[in-house]
Design a protein around this motif. Sequence first.
Motif, PDB file in Angstrom:
ATOM      1  N   GLU A 100      -9.336   6.290  -1.380  1.00  0.00           N
ATOM      2  CA  GLU A 100      -8.988   6.633  -2.760  1.00  0.00           C
ATOM      3  C   GLU A 100      -8.509   8.077  -2.858  1.00  0.00           C
ATOM      4  N   LYS A 101      -9.190   8.986  -2.164  1.00  0.00           N
ATOM      5  CA  LYS A 101      -8.808  10.391  -2.213  1.00  0.00           C
ATOM      6  C   LYS A 101      -7.435  10.601  -1.578  1.00  0.00           C
ATOM      7  N   LEU A 102      -7.192   9.914  -0.468  1.00  0.00           N
ATOM      8  CA  LEU A 102      -5.899  10.035   0.205  1.00  0.00           C
ATOM      9  C   LEU A 102      -4.782   9.522  -0.693  1.00  0.00           C
ATOM     10  N   LEU A 103      -4.993   8.347  -1.293  1.00  0.00           N
ATOM     11  CA  LEU A 103      -3.972   7.776  -2.153  1.00  0.00           C
ATOM     12  C   LEU A 103      -3.720   8.662  -3.376  1.00  0.00           C
ATOM     13  N   SER A 104      -4.794   9.201  -3.975  1.00  0.00           N
ATOM     14  CA  SER A 104      -4.617  10.007  -5.177  1.00  0.00           C
ATOM     15  C   SER A 104      -3.826  11.278  -4.888  1.00  0.00           C
ATOM     16  N   GLU A 105      -3.995  11.845  -3.695  1.00  0.00           N
ATOM     17  CA  GLU A 105      -3.215  13.041  -3.333  1.00  0.00           C
ATOM     18  C   GLU A 105      -1.740  12.685  -3.152  1.00  0.00           C
ATOM     19  N   ILE A 106      -1.456  11.672  -2.346  1.00  0.00           N
ATOM     20  CA  ILE A 106      -0.071  11.305  -2.050  1.00  0.00           C
ATOM     21  C   ILE A 106       0.629  10.795  -3.302  1.00  0.00           C
ATOM     22  N   LEU A 107       0.007   9.822  -3.970  1.00  0.00           N
ATOM     23  CA  LEU A 107       0.618   9.228  -5.154  1.00  0.00           C
ATOM     24  C   LEU A 107       0.675  10.240  -6.300  1.00  0.00           C
ATOM     25  N   GLY A 108      -0.299  11.148  -6.340  1.00  0.00           N
ATOM     26  CA  GLY A 108      -0.289  12.178  -7.374  1.00  0.00           C
ATOM     27  C   GLY A 108       0.969  13.031  -7.317  1.00  0.00           C
ATOM     28  N   TYR A 109       1.379  13.414  -6.123  1.00  0.00           N
ATOM     29  CA  TYR A 109       2.597  14.221  -5.990  1.00  0.00           C
ATOM     30  C   TYR A 109       3.846  13.380  -6.247  1.00  0.00           C
ATOM     31  N   GLN A 110       3.791  12.077  -5.927  1.00  0.00           N
ATOM     32  CA  GLN A 110       4.920  11.210  -6.266  1.00  0.00           C
ATOM     33  C   GLN A 110       5.071  11.094  -7.785  1.00  0.00           C
ATOM     34  N   PHE A 111       3.952  10.873  -8.471  1.00  0.00           N
ATOM     35  CA  PHE A 111       3.990  10.800  -9.935  1.00  0.00           C
ATOM     36  C   PHE A 111       4.436  12.136 -10.537  1.00  0.00           C
ATOM     37  N   TYR A 112       3.902  13.213 -10.011  1.00  0.00           N
ATOM     38  CA  TYR A 112       4.237  14.548 -10.530  1.00  0.00           C
ATOM     39  C   TYR A 112       5.739  14.793 -10.434  1.00  0.00           C
ATOM     40  N   ARG A 113       6.313  14.453  -9.304  1.00  0.00           N
ATOM     41  CA  ARG A 113       7.759  14.611  -9.117  1.00  0.00           C
ATOM     42  C   ARG A 113       8.520  13.809 -10.164  1.00  0.00           C
ATOM     43  N   ALA A 114       8.071  12.561 -10.402  1.00  0.00           N
ATOM     44  CA  ALA A 114       8.757  11.701 -11.367  1.00  0.00           C
ATOM     45  C   ALA A 114       8.639  12.252 -12.788  1.00  0.00           C
ATOM     46  N   PHE A 115       7.439  12.724 -13.167  1.00  0.00           N
ATOM     47  CA  PHE A 115       7.245  13.286 -14.508  1.00  0.00           C
ATOM     48  C   PHE A 115       8.079  14.556 -14.682  1.00  0.00           C
ATOM     49  N   CYS A 116       8.171  15.339 -13.631  1.00  0.00           N
ATOM     50  CA  CYS A 116       8.937  16.592 -13.704  1.00  0.00           C
ATOM     51  C   CYS A 116      10.430  16.326 -13.817  1.00  0.00           C
TER      52      CYS A 116
END
Length: 673
Positions: A557-573
């Motif tokens: 869960e921690k690994l996915l939240s880090e990787i996917l978090g930056y993917q989502f962040y890029r998309a929101f930005c």
Amino acid sequence: MIDRHLTLYWQAWLPNVTITRFALLPSLFFLLCLSNAALAAAPPTPVVASPNAAPTNTTKYPHAAVYEAHANQYLDWASTSMHAIWARRRSSFLNLTTKGRGYNSINQAPIKQEIENDYRHLVYALAMNLSTIPVMQLRDPVLRRRVRRLAKLQLYGLPDKDYAEAKDLLHTMQTFITSRMVCPPGDCQQMIAMVPGVVNQAMRTKSLNDLEHYWRTWRSVLAARNRGKSAFISYVRMLRLAASYNGHITPSRTWYLYYDTDNFQRELENVVWEIMPLYQELHAYLLKCIRHFYGEKLKTDEGAIPSHVMEQIVLQAWSPRPIFRTPFPTHQLPTVKQRLEEILVTPVKIIKKSAEFFESIGLNHMSDSFYERFSRRIGDEEIGSDCRAEVFYFPPEAALRYCPKLDYKKLMQMHGNMAELQYNLYRGRLPFGVDSEPCPGFASAIGETAVIASGTPRHLNRLHLLFNHSLSEEQSMNRLFRMGIHTILAIPQYFINDKFLVDVMDGHIGAQELNCAYWKLQNKYAGVVPPMRRNENTFDPDFKFYRGLNPEKPNTEKLLSEILGYQFYRAFCLASEQYRPGDPEYPMHNCDFHGSTKAGDLMRQMMEAGATKHWRDLMEITTGERKLSGKGVMEYFAPLYTWLKEQNKKNDVETGWESDTRCNKDYYLPSYN
């Protein structure tokens, strides 16, 4: 009539499903395992197909109506029971206050445990019933998702005796972290625990001998009477047993149950290799730093970093006096502590500023009623070295217990907590069974985007904590460097801990090679070796490994939240146009999507869907991609990557490692049995 229905039911069902432990008995008897406290109504009787009923889709699914009616009856019953449990959770939360009766989470623990037991018995019985239903014959896609997700369980699927043993083993392994087991160097009058005692000492010490002492001593205690290894092996047996009840020949399928993906570990590994060029540049730079700091006392070989020093580096990610050299030591990051105390004044104002972030992008408004009824301060007696806020879910409300500390770290964490609160409010409108995140780590990934955005100079300037909306080029590089230590160094460790557990579960790593296999993974993916020679008399995983053994909070869960978090962040930005690739005025690492309803629409769509859709479908809505990718991480840290490559080339520092694992089962070490 019931006998006639059961005959029809079993004849239709047997060719369509794999038999599991949950599907071996007629469903009428499964509910007997429920505790009376969990029953809000009498269990439904099985649906009987009427011989005169009009056929629906009879060619492909001749009994679809029967299956759907059967599933809906049990789900309706379970939903009623679940609402009773939520009501008790709400009541328990409302008693968590430092005023009046003086309740706190400590004296509420027995009540929470009782509620937890009733919840487990409910989902256990429900899984037994739903596992008899051929999922693919359900025509309603949301009903199909509900049945699929509730028909199989992880540890909750174990019988009472086995479940109790699994929980005891988990508790035992958590005590490895919190029990006072280690003597400080030269003084055994006051023993300390790994967390927070050893961690704090490792963060502050400048003595390599002391650092090695803590690393070795904690593991020696766990090696005595095979304490650590024995508990781990017994726990793996419980995980395998849970997998067998799900009909999974490969145990890791149950561990990755809610990711609903074949070869999920391979996808995680591909992401690790995708960011590996950046990791290797940072690793090489840090190795040069620690060689300079510790000198000849530090024994390194072929490019690897000793484990105890790597742990210290990670702990010092934001320390004012680290053992590593920041890119521009004379350009320190501005402090916001004084301004934060002047501007925000109280923790409640931090909560309200965090709520305002989400309200600005079009999400739920947090009313005065929320702050009055569903926001509670953590009591002084519970405040430890790192008190963390806690979010509660009892639909239609969501609630928060917050830490009274007033600092920059809590400001960022609260943005993540508020993301979870928002998610709870949206998913609470969905039917039981799909009122959850679509996979573990998905909600945390959304929260991660808010945490990253809240720490940018642009957002801190919006809060009047910084006078400028950007840092100098040197300060910006120092910030990226510190964030890189915090994030980039952690990702391979999450993967290693996850892969080690899964490979043991699936039998790829045998009980006689556990320790050396662990160090092979550390060497391969992280360039890390033990500080001294090791063998199979010890069991050396760090305390974070033990934390991640709980299926409710795994390293995956921690690994996915880090990787996917930056993917989502890029998309929101990109959606907010606060990240414009190639424009130095709008770099990704200074993107604050506050006020962007376009970013908010993307976030809300994912939250509103809960688990009604596969996580890849929801991921595609926001990112346009269906696979995990390191692209977000690499673009965010692109300036740091460029700087590291230039510095390492300038200093003639080679990247990568080809080191000995420093572990051999035949190497002599004292026996601790």
